[in-house]
Design an enzyme around this catalytic site. Structure first.
Site, PDB file in Angstrom:
ATOM      1  N   ARG A 165      35.466  31.758  66.679  1.00 17.15           N
ATOM      2  CA  ARG A 165      36.289  32.782  65.968  1.00 17.15           C
ATOM      3  C   ARG A 165      35.542  33.920  66.208  1.00 17.15           C
ATOM      4  NH1 ARG A 165      39.497  29.408  62.943  1.00 17.15           N
ATOM      5  NH2 ARG A 165      38.911  27.432  62.122  1.00 17.15           N
ATOM      6  N   GLY A 190      45.224  28.787  67.734  1.00 20.81           N
ATOM      7  CA  GLY A 190      45.961  28.683  66.433  1.00 20.81           C
ATOM      8  C   GLY A 190      46.847  30.146  66.392  1.00 20.81           C
ATOM      9  N   GLY A 192      46.050  32.792  64.925  1.00 21.34           N
ATOM     10  CA  GLY A 192      45.201  33.968  65.407  1.00 21.34           C
ATOM     11  C   GLY A 192      45.179  34.109  67.017  1.00 21.34           C
ATOM     12  N   ASP A 221      46.487  21.845  61.182  1.00 24.38           N
ATOM     13  CA  ASP A 221      47.261  22.036  60.031  1.00 24.38           C
ATOM     14  C   ASP A 221      48.619  21.805  59.979  1.00 24.38           C
ATOM     15  OD1 ASP A 221      44.833  22.559  59.015  1.00 24.38           O
ATOM     16  OD2 ASP A 221      45.033  24.536  58.544  1.00 24.38           O
ATOM     17  N   MET A 264      41.864  18.712  55.216  1.00 26.48           N
ATOM     18  CA  MET A 264      42.220  19.895  55.639  1.00 26.48           C
ATOM     19  C   MET A 264      43.257  20.423  55.389  1.00 26.48           C
ATOM     20  SD  MET A 264      39.836  20.537  58.766  1.00 26.48           S
ATOM     21  CE  MET A 264      37.940  21.077  58.931  1.00 26.48           C
ATOM     22  N   GLY A 265      43.788  21.645  55.481  1.00 33.71           N
ATOM     23  CA  GLY A 265      45.230  22.089  55.092  1.00 33.71           C
ATOM     24  C   GLY A 265      44.700  23.396  54.391  1.00 33.71           C
ATOM     25  N   ILE A 379      38.000  14.399  60.631  1.00 29.36           N
ATOM     26  CA  ILE A 379      39.614  14.219  60.895  1.00 29.36           C
ATOM     27  C   ILE A 379      40.191  15.040  62.018  1.00 29.36           C
ATOM     28  CG2 ILE A 379      40.099  13.358  58.794  1.00 29.36           C
ATOM     29  CD1 ILE A 379      41.808  16.208  58.530  1.00 29.36           C
TER      30      ILE A 379
HETATM   31  N1  LIG Z   1      45.376  39.278  64.249  1.00 26.22           N
HETATM   32  C1  LIG Z   1      44.721  38.849  65.317  1.00 26.22           C
HETATM   33  N2  LIG Z   1      45.053  39.639  66.436  1.00 26.22           N
HETATM   34  C2  LIG Z   1      44.337  39.485  67.517  1.00 26.22           C
HETATM   35  N3  LIG Z   1      43.596  38.495  67.690  1.00 26.22           N
HETATM   36  C3  LIG Z   1      43.314  37.623  66.781  1.00 26.22           C
HETATM   37  C4  LIG Z   1      43.850  37.824  65.573  1.00 26.22           C
HETATM   38  N4  LIG Z   1      43.337  36.961  64.521  1.00 26.22           N
HETATM   39  C5  LIG Z   1      42.605  36.175  65.342  1.00 26.22           C
HETATM   40  N5  LIG Z   1      42.493  36.684  66.795  1.00 26.22           N
HETATM   41  C6  LIG Z   1      41.462  36.146  67.618  1.00 26.22           C
HETATM   42  O1  LIG Z   1      41.896  34.848  67.760  1.00 26.22           O
HETATM   43  C7  LIG Z   1      40.509  33.938  68.029  1.00 26.22           C
HETATM   44  C8  LIG Z   1      40.613  32.769  67.161  1.00 26.22           C
HETATM   45  O2  LIG Z   1      41.111  33.117  65.739  1.00 26.22           O
HETATM   46  P1  LIG Z   1      41.085  32.273  64.735  1.00 26.22           P
HETATM   47  O3  LIG Z   1      39.743  32.022  64.254  1.00 26.22           O
HETATM   48  O4  LIG Z   1      41.948  32.665  63.258  1.00 26.22           O
HETATM   49  O5  LIG Z   1      41.679  30.873  64.898  1.00 26.22           O
HETATM   50  P2  LIG Z   1      43.102  30.334  65.175  1.00 26.22           P
HETATM   51  O6  LIG Z   1      43.541  30.614  66.426  1.00 26.22           O
HETATM   52  O7  LIG Z   1      44.070  30.712  64.023  1.00 26.22           O
HETATM   53  O8  LIG Z   1      42.972  28.741  65.127  1.00 26.22           O
HETATM   54  P3  LIG Z   1      42.803  27.873  63.696  1.00 26.22           P
HETATM   55  O9  LIG Z   1      44.078  27.008  63.765  1.00 26.22           O
HETATM   56  O10 LIG Z   1      41.520  27.023  63.798  1.00 26.22           O
HETATM   57  O11 LIG Z   1      42.621  28.926  62.412  1.00 26.22           O
HETATM   58  C9  LIG Z   1      39.334  34.922  67.317  1.00 26.22           C
HETATM   59  O12 LIG Z   1      38.575  34.970  68.486  1.00 26.22           O
HETATM   60  C10 LIG Z   1      40.056  36.306  67.116  1.00 26.22           C
HETATM   61  O13 LIG Z   1      39.435  37.192  67.762  1.00 26.22           O
HETATM   62  O1  LIG Z   2      35.245  25.487  59.456  1.00 24.99           O
HETATM   63  P1  LIG Z   2      36.203  26.402  60.602  1.00 24.99           P
HETATM   64  O2  LIG Z   2      35.981  25.888  61.805  1.00 24.99           O
HETATM   65  O3  LIG Z   2      36.144  27.594  60.489  1.00 24.99           O
HETATM   66  O4  LIG Z   2      37.511  25.632  60.030  1.00 24.99           O
HETATM   67  C1  LIG Z   2      38.225  25.015  59.089  1.00 24.99           C
HETATM   68  C2  LIG Z   2      39.702  25.475  58.995  1.00 24.99           C
HETATM   69  O5  LIG Z   2      40.299  25.259  60.413  1.00 24.99           O
HETATM   70  C3  LIG Z   2      41.323  24.245  60.320  1.00 24.99           C
HETATM   71  O6  LIG Z   2      41.084  22.924  60.706  1.00 24.99           O
HETATM   72  C4  LIG Z   2      42.582  24.741  61.219  1.00 24.99           C
HETATM   73  O7  LIG Z   2      42.874  25.781  60.928  1.00 24.99           O
HETATM   74  C5  LIG Z   2      41.651  24.314  58.732  1.00 24.99           C
HETATM   75  O8  LIG Z   2      42.229  23.204  58.343  1.00 24.99           O
HETATM   76  C6  LIG Z   2      40.264  24.668  58.031  1.00 24.99           C
HETATM   77  O9  LIG Z   2      40.306  25.091  56.831  1.00 24.99           O
HETATM   78 MG   LIG Z   3      44.514  30.425  62.275  1.00 23.46          MG
END
Ligand SMILES: Nc1ncnc2c1ncn2[C@@H]1O[C@H](COP(=O)(O)OP(=O)(O)OP(=O)(O)O)[C@@H](O)[C@H]1O
Ligand SMILES: O=P(O)(O)OC[C@H]1O[C@](O)(CO)[C@@H](O)[C@@H]1O
Ligand SMILES: [Mg+2]
Length: 482
Positions: A165, A190, A192, A221, A264-265, A379
């Site tokens: 992240r 995801g 992000g 989620d 989770m969620g 999970i």
């Molecule tokens: N708004 C955004 N714009 C550009 N890049 C982003 C943004 N939000 C997150 N990222 C990038 O995406 C990567 C992953 O983001 P994030 O940790 O939010 O997980 P995610 O892809 O949403 O998955 P998850 O479902 O686990 O939350 C990070 O390395 C971050 O730099």
């Molecule tokens: O502890 P971490 O790895 O940041 O992720 C936890 C989050 O990631 C997810 O598994 C997916 O977004 C959520 O359900 C949970 O809140």
């Molecule tokens: Mg996310």
């Protein structure tokens, strides 16, 4: 071509009877005179035997399948699948794969099938793994991926590439792509991550590079809009059954036993809802979308007393994002965020456990025994189940076919059962939530026979403000189709 500053390259094509194609970009949109090649699949010993193997260029997938006689055709997405013409020769393909965000069952299967799809179907020989998420593009060495390297990885949880992240530098990523001569980028992550992928695509386009960018949406989620379901969700729900089962066994083995399971969620309660419906051992399911309260008439404590008197035991499933408003706002960690800016929640399971224990300790009429189970990462840190494995294969192959056909700046996913190429903005502009005025939530309430925790006034408000049904608004299709 339309689009705002957030969606600068949106391609909207309109047809008869209100038909709208929300198309995805193509390399040919910004690179003129690109050479094309016959898709080698038509001479492939396996695929040449498949009738109608290629997808017609005009095929599209309807977002709304529940229609009225005189209704408009509505929004469509380009159908995924192999095309007759491709924009890369085998020896030209230089692909990379990166995984970002939290873990999810099936990540390794998607990696495996992208590698095998590229190598076995299109004769690719250069596929790189990016180590540790986005930042790995410029801070770590790459990992060469071959069918042999990825052969058994689908049997393992997690991602062989690692993930992360936190922020990243788009420009440095595109520099790295350019320096390495990469021309196909597969990003699994995801909401992000997909927002990040959209930026990478925009920068690649700005530089005029022949690089196809494909996103594979990921989250246990299941809160990604437009697509039917996200991969790994089924596996997570299945694994959650083990925790619920343990809570049930513990609860029914003692007098007035209560099992509390937190699942989770973050912002949506799909995992809790489906795990509850699948299990049938759950007496009450609490999700972020449905506010609840503890004390007084119609509250959770009253329901607990009722259920214990009836059955002698009960199981409560609570999603991690539920009831956050009830937990004191003064607690400092309320404001904490993770490296990517996602809000960090209080442990609502622990909070609820203490609340129930304290309440019944003070109420000398009923003595309870409560066991709290928090399976958290268990999970999602598992390999994907059989149906997710098949689903991941289709996602990976759809992504590969799309990139080979020159599409770029797209995500893949099933829409009403058919795989489609979807513009990034459609899957990042909002999060899918359980709609508590839809039939699925009503099914859950009737299955558990729990209170809705809503007063008649609140029910009216929720119905008036909830997303309309699929007939009125295609965006709510995921909820109403269930
Ligand atoms: N708004 C955004 N714009 C550009 N890049 C982003 C943004 N939000 C997150 N990222 C990038 O995406 C990567 C992953 O983001 P994030 O940790 O939010 O997980 P995610 O892809 O949403 O998955 P998850 O479902 O686990 O939350 C990070 O390395 C971050 O730099
Ligand atoms: O502890 P971490 O790895 O940041 O992720 C936890 C989050 O990631 C997810 O598994 C997916 O977004 C959520 O359900 C949970 O809140
Ligand atoms: Mg996310």
């Amino acid at each position: 071509m339309g689009g705002s500053s957030d969606t600068p390259f949106m391609k909207i094509v309109e047809g008869d009877n209100g038909y709208v194609l929300e198309d995805v970009p193509h390399l040919a949109d910004y690179i003129p005179d690109l050479p094309t090649y016959q898709n080698q699949l038509q001479h492939h010993p396996i695929y040449s035997a498949v009738r109608q193997y290629f997808v017609d260029v005009d095929d599209s997938v309807a977002q709304t399948v529940v229609v009225h006689k005189n209704g408009k055709k509505g929004t469509h997405f380009r159908r995924a699948g192999p095309r007759q013409k491709v924009y890369f020769e085998s020896n030209e393909i230089h692909a990379c794969i990166v995984t970002c965000g939290g873990l999810c069952p099936g990540l390794n299967t998607v990696i495996r099938e992208i590698v095998c799809g590229l190598c076995h179907m299109y004769g690719a020989t250069k596929v790189l793994g990016i180590d540790g998420g986005y930042r790995g593009f410029y801070s770590k060495n790459t990992v060469p991926l071959t069918p042999k390297v990825v052969n058994v990885i689908h049997k393992r949880g997690g991602t062989i590439l690692g993930t992360s992240r936190g922020g990243h530098d788009t420009s440095k990523i595109v520099d790295s792509i350019q320096d390495r001569g990469i021309n196909q980028v597969y990003v699994i992550g995801g909401d992000g991550t997909q927002k990040g992928t959209a930026r990478i695509y925009q920068e690649i386009r700005r530089r005029g590079l022949k690089v196809a960018v494909a996103g594979v949406p990921k989250t246990i989620d299941n809160d990604i809009p437009v697509i039917d379901k996200s991969f790994g969700f089924d596996s997570a729900v299945e694994e959650a059954q083990r925790a619920i089962n343990a809570a049930h066994v513990e609860a029914e083995s003692v007098e007035n036993g209560i099992g509390v399971v937190k699942l989770m969620g973050r912002n949506s309660g799909f995992i809790a809802m489906y795990a509850t419906l699948a299990s049938r051992d759950v007496d009450c399911c609490l999700i972020p979308e449905s506010p609840f309260y503890l004390e007084g008439e119609g509250g959770l404590f009253e329901f607990i007393v009722e259920r214990l008197r009836e059955n002698g035991h009960m199981v409560i499933v609570i999603a991690e994002g539920a009831g956050q408003d009830l937990i004191s706002a003064s607690l400092q960690s309320m404001e904490k965020k993770d490296a990517s800016g996602n809000r960090l929640f209080q442990d609502v399971g622990l909070w609820l456990t203490h609340k129930i224990k304290d309440h019944f300790a003070a109420d000398h009429k009923l003595s309870i025994t409560l066991k709290y189970i928090d399976p958290t990462y268990m999970i999602r840190a598992i390999p994907s189940n059989a149906s997710d494995n098949v689903y991941c294969t289709l996602l990976a192959h759809s992504a590969v076919h799309g990139a080979m056909a020159g599409y770029t700046g797209f995500t893949v996913g099933p829409v009403n059962g058919r795989h489609a190429y979807i513009p990034f903005n459609r899957i990042t502009e909002k999060q899918n939530k359980v709609v508590i005025t839809d039939r699925m939530w009503a099914r859950l309430l009737s299955s558990t026979d729990q209170p809705s925790f809503l007063s008649p006034k609140e029910i009216k408000h929720v119905s008036e403000t909830a997303a309309p049904t699929q007939l009125l608004d295609a965006d709510s299709s995921k909820e109403v189709r269930q």
